[in-house]
Design an enzyme around this catalytic site. Structure first.
Site, PDB file in Angstrom:
ATOM      1  N   GLU A  97       0.827  -1.215   0.000  1.00 30.55           N
ATOM      2  CA  GLU A  97       0.000   0.000   0.000  1.00 30.55           C
ATOM      3  C   GLU A  97       0.862   1.267   0.000  1.00 30.55           C
ATOM      4  O   GLU A  97       0.397   2.339   0.394  1.00 30.55           O
ATOM      5  CB  GLU A  97      -0.952   0.017   1.213  1.00 30.55           C
ATOM      6  CG  GLU A  97      -1.873  -1.176   1.337  1.00 30.55           C
ATOM      7  CD  GLU A  97      -3.021  -1.212   0.318  1.00 30.55           C
ATOM      8  OE1 GLU A  97      -3.096  -0.303  -0.533  1.00 30.55           O
ATOM      9  OE2 GLU A  97      -3.820  -2.168   0.374  1.00 30.55           O
ATOM     10  N   HIS A 123      -2.903   1.408   8.535  1.00 29.90           N
ATOM     11  CA  HIS A 123      -3.985   0.607   7.952  1.00 29.90           C
ATOM     12  C   HIS A 123      -4.097  -0.698   8.729  1.00 29.90           C
ATOM     13  O   HIS A 123      -3.103  -1.392   8.930  1.00 29.90           O
ATOM     14  CB  HIS A 123      -3.686   0.332   6.477  1.00 29.90           C
ATOM     15  CG  HIS A 123      -4.545  -0.735   5.873  1.00 29.90           C
ATOM     16  ND1 HIS A 123      -5.919  -0.680   5.903  1.00 29.90           N
ATOM     17  CD2 HIS A 123      -4.239  -1.892   5.247  1.00 29.90           C
ATOM     18  CE1 HIS A 123      -6.406  -1.757   5.308  1.00 29.90           C
ATOM     19  NE2 HIS A 123      -5.413  -2.518   4.909  1.00 29.90           N
ATOM     20  N   HIS A 149      -6.884  -4.243   9.792  1.00 26.68           N
ATOM     21  CA  HIS A 149      -8.070  -5.044   9.484  1.00 26.68           C
ATOM     22  C   HIS A 149      -8.875  -5.220  10.765  1.00 26.68           C
ATOM     23  O   HIS A 149      -8.747  -6.234  11.448  1.00 26.68           O
ATOM     24  CB  HIS A 149      -7.652  -6.392   8.888  1.00 26.68           C
ATOM     25  CG  HIS A 149      -6.958  -6.273   7.574  1.00 26.68           C
ATOM     26  ND1 HIS A 149      -6.382  -7.343   6.917  1.00 26.68           N
ATOM     27  CD2 HIS A 149      -6.760  -5.195   6.759  1.00 26.68           C
ATOM     28  CE1 HIS A 149      -5.854  -6.929   5.769  1.00 26.68           C
ATOM     29  NE2 HIS A 149      -6.064  -5.632   5.651  1.00 26.68           N
ATOM     30  N   GLU A 159     -17.432   9.593  23.430  1.00 22.62           N
ATOM     31  CA  GLU A 159     -16.169  10.272  23.126  1.00 22.62           C
ATOM     32  C   GLU A 159     -15.940  10.417  21.616  1.00 22.62           C
ATOM     33  O   GLU A 159     -15.117  11.231  21.194  1.00 22.62           O
ATOM     34  CB  GLU A 159     -15.002   9.514  23.748  1.00 22.62           C
ATOM     35  CG  GLU A 159     -14.769   8.152  23.109  1.00 22.62           C
ATOM     36  CD  GLU A 159     -13.560   7.418  23.678  1.00 22.62           C
ATOM     37  OE1 GLU A 159     -13.675   6.191  23.818  1.00 22.62           O
ATOM     38  OE2 GLU A 159     -12.535   8.046  23.962  1.00 22.62           O
ATOM     39  N   HIS A 163     -12.895  -4.563   4.135  1.00 20.65           N
ATOM     40  CA  HIS A 163     -11.434  -4.669   4.164  1.00 20.65           C
ATOM     41  C   HIS A 163     -10.847  -4.126   5.467  1.00 20.65           C
ATOM     42  O   HIS A 163     -10.163  -4.860   6.175  1.00 20.65           O
ATOM     43  CB  HIS A 163     -10.857  -3.941   2.936  1.00 20.65           C
ATOM     44  CG  HIS A 163      -9.369  -4.034   2.811  1.00 20.65           C
ATOM     45  ND1 HIS A 163      -8.691  -3.888   1.631  1.00 20.65           N
ATOM     46  CD2 HIS A 163      -8.406  -4.248   3.743  1.00 20.65           C
ATOM     47  CE1 HIS A 163      -7.400  -4.022   1.818  1.00 20.65           C
ATOM     48  NE2 HIS A 163      -7.195  -4.233   3.097  1.00 20.65           N
TER      49      HIS A 163
END
Ligand code: 2HA
Ligand code: ZN
Length: 272
Positions: A116, A140, A142, A170, A211
């Site tokens: 990525e 990133h 999962h 919050e 994803h």
């Protein structure tokens, strides 16, 4: 002194280990990058090599020309990063055009930076401009509860922002801009990088349907905290739905009172 003694290196490795412990990084899932400060770059200089050859980033990031990034390696397991940082992480520098990178430390047994990388670098460029240089971390993961939500809620910024805000008081304070949502896309290319970038112009959190999540922040604590807050809210959403759905919730007027008390601006389009 070794590379592993630098505080940015320790913060990076700790985040990865914590993310794995949370259950966000099966196999080689997820990736992390950090834009080094000038002081970091000077401090690590004696530990770098110049054997790396320039390779194309797959995206042009001229505003990051010459900058240095610590990134996870493509196909490397986050679980192994704390045990073998020099084999699983890479320090890369960008050329003077911001179109190519080379490895100056790490990936000792071979490999490439995260698949990525175009998304990470394009979003670092956007965040550097948008935050006046404050944001340095792109993450990133999962996150399972958030991924579960993408199978039942309409894939809109409004639906996800409202659902996440309502599940934990919050949330509107931690991400007052809300969250952006992308439909399912092929990972790793420039299409997902461009689409993520368009949303990162407005948000610090972008949902990749079916994803995971993409987050940006100033430092490791803030970025991990953002990911953790969103995923915890998603977990509550899943529990509430498993118990038969909402019977009451935080109202729009409650959100307005919260915004006044905590001095945050919540976009009107999420409050009707
Ligand atoms: O690193 O998570 O999105 C593997 C991935 C790609
Ligand atoms: Zn992924």
């Amino acid at each position: 002194m070794t590379m592993l003694d630098f505080s940015f290196m320790q913060g990076f490795i700790r985040l990865v280990g914590d993310g794995f412990a949370k259950g966000w990084h099966e196999r080689n899932g997820g990736n992390l990058s950090y834009r080094l400060k000038e002081d970091d770059v000077h401090a690590v200089a004696p530990f770098l090599h110049d054997k790396g050859v320039y390779q194309t980033i797959g995206a042009a990031v001229p505003d990051l020309a010459g900058e240095c990034f610590l990134v996870t390696g493509s196909g490397k397991f986050m679980r192994n990063v704390p045990l073998e940082p020099a084999a699983t992480l890479a320090l890369i520098t960008l050329d003077s055009a911001g179109e190519n990178y080379r490895i100056v430390w790490g990936l000792e047994q071979g490999g490439r930076p995260t698949s990525e990388l175009p998304t990470h670098l394009m979003n670092h460029e956007i965040k550097k401009r948008q935050t006046g240089g404050a944001h340095r971390v792109i993450y990133h993961a999962h996150t399972p509860n958030l991924i579960a939500m993408t199978f039942v809620l309409p894939l809109t910024d409004r639906d996800f922002t409202r659902a996440l805000w309502e599940m934990a008081t919050e949330c509107p304070v931690v991400f007052p801009q809300g969250v952006g949502v992308l439909p399912w896309m092929v990972p790793g290319g420039d299409a997902i990088a461009l689409a993520t970038g368009r949303l990162m112009e407005q948000y610090h959190v972008v949902v990749w349907a079916h994803h995971g999540l993409f987050c940006s922040g100033a430092d490791f604590d803030e970025t991990f905290g953002l990911m953790d807050t969103v995923e915890k809210s998603a977990e509550i959403f899943v529990k509430v739905h498993a118990m038969g759905g909402k019977k009451q919730s935080i109202t729009c007027d409650n959100f307005r009172d919260l915004a006044r008390a905590f001095k945050v601006k919540l976009p009107d389009r999420f409050l009707d």
